[in-house]
Write an enzyme that holds these catalytic residues in place. Structure first.
Site, PDB file in Angstrom:
ATOM      1  N   MET A  87       0.780  -1.061   0.117  1.00  0.00           N
ATOM      2  CA  MET A  87      -0.032   0.009  -0.161  1.00  0.00           C
ATOM      3  C   MET A  87       1.042   1.197  -0.038  1.00  0.00           C
ATOM      4  O   MET A  87       1.525   1.431   0.961  1.00  0.00           O
ATOM      5  CB  MET A  87      -1.015   0.094   1.164  1.00  0.00           C
ATOM      6  CG  MET A  87      -2.490   0.481   0.886  1.00  0.00           C
ATOM      7  SD  MET A  87      -2.469   1.985   0.165  1.00  0.00           S
ATOM      8  CE  MET A  87      -1.945   3.254   1.363  1.00  0.00           C
ATOM      9  N   GLU A  88       0.923   1.739  -1.245  1.00  0.00           N
ATOM     10  CA  GLU A  88       1.931   3.112  -1.232  1.00  0.00           C
ATOM     11  C   GLU A  88       1.081   4.180  -1.990  1.00  0.00           C
ATOM     12  O   GLU A  88       1.622   5.013  -2.613  1.00  0.00           O
ATOM     13  CB  GLU A  88       3.021   2.826  -1.984  1.00  0.00           C
ATOM     14  CG  GLU A  88       4.168   1.672  -1.573  1.00  0.00           C
ATOM     15  CD  GLU A  88       5.262   1.413  -2.162  1.00  0.00           C
ATOM     16  OE1 GLU A  88       6.131   2.493  -2.617  1.00  0.00           O
ATOM     17  OE2 GLU A  88       5.570   0.291  -2.417  1.00  0.00           O
ATOM     18  N   LEU A  89      -0.152   4.283  -1.732  1.00  0.00           N
ATOM     19  CA  LEU A  89      -0.887   5.449  -2.354  1.00  0.00           C
ATOM     20  C   LEU A  89      -0.544   6.548  -1.819  1.00  0.00           C
ATOM     21  O   LEU A  89      -0.493   6.823  -0.592  1.00  0.00           O
ATOM     22  CB  LEU A  89      -2.311   5.165  -2.221  1.00  0.00           C
ATOM     23  CG  LEU A  89      -3.135   4.081  -3.254  1.00  0.00           C
ATOM     24  CD1 LEU A  89      -4.285   3.703  -2.912  1.00  0.00           C
ATOM     25  CD2 LEU A  89      -2.650   4.090  -4.579  1.00  0.00           C
TER      26      LEU A  89
END
Length: 205
Positions: A87-89
């Site tokens: 998760m790197e949004l």
């Protein structure tokens, strides 16, 4: 053979020759992007006897479709390491989804779906900024997932970690280019027990 020292003022003295004990390979991203080298990399890592795991790079697309895409491509085997959700949004992309509450709901859809299909508990990969800015507001169900955090140069999370990514600039013999370097938060015996008790139980297809 190298930890990428230039990201920190600290220097590692002596020879860097840490043995590799596990390998995670990117499988998919969103609902359309797949790593063309995934099958080869997984095969080569297995051939050398490493415990292997697959990960999915999360996007703003519907999570149910992302999970289905990952499960179709991953071709997981019994005993593989638990799947990981990367998760790197950015904050801007999180806002475009409707805010962190919407993001949390979608993340849980992926984690639940993949967990049910593989018979294990997926791992949640986040960076230190996400830990500080968003994770405190997450529902308890999401906080219960094992955390893998990217924190370069220093170790300052408030969460109890499963893995720590300490550098994205390492080098590993046999791999071209830079490699993310990660450590399991425990002894060799604890890692072997983790693999034995938390490995994939079904192929997930």
């Amino acid at each position: 053979t190298h930890l990428g020292h230039h990201i920190s003022e600290r220097r590692v003295r002596g020879e860097v020759d840490y043995p590799v004990s596990f390998v995670y390979v990117k499988c998919t991203e969103g609902q359309t992007v797949r790593n063309p080298y995934y099958e080869r990399d997984m095969r080569d890592a297995r051939r050398r006897g490493f415990p292997v795991g697959a990960y999915h790079f999360f996007s703003t697309r519907p999570a149910a479709e992302q999970a289905a895409f990952f499960l179709k491509r991953a071709r997981l085997r019994k005993g593989d390491l638990p799947p990981m959700l990367d998760m790197e949004l950015t904050d801007r992309k999180i806002a475009s989804m409707g805010g962190r509450e919407a993001l949390f709901r979608e993340m849980l859809v992926w984690l639940r779906t993949v967990g049910e299909r593989t018979g294990t508990t997926p791992v949640l990969y986040v960076n230190q900024n996400f830990v500080n800015r968003h994770l405190p507001f997450a529902p308890e169900e999401l906080k219960a997932y094992p955390v893998w955090v990217a924190r370069y140069g220093e170790y300052k999370p408030y969460v109890h970690l499963l893995y720590w990514q300490l550098s994205p600039y390492g080098t590993v013999e046999g791999i071209r280019g830079r490699v993310d370097i990660n450590v399991f938060n425990g002894s060799e015996e604890m890692f072997r027990e983790y693999v034995r008790t938390h490995g994939v139980q079904a192929g997930g297809r």
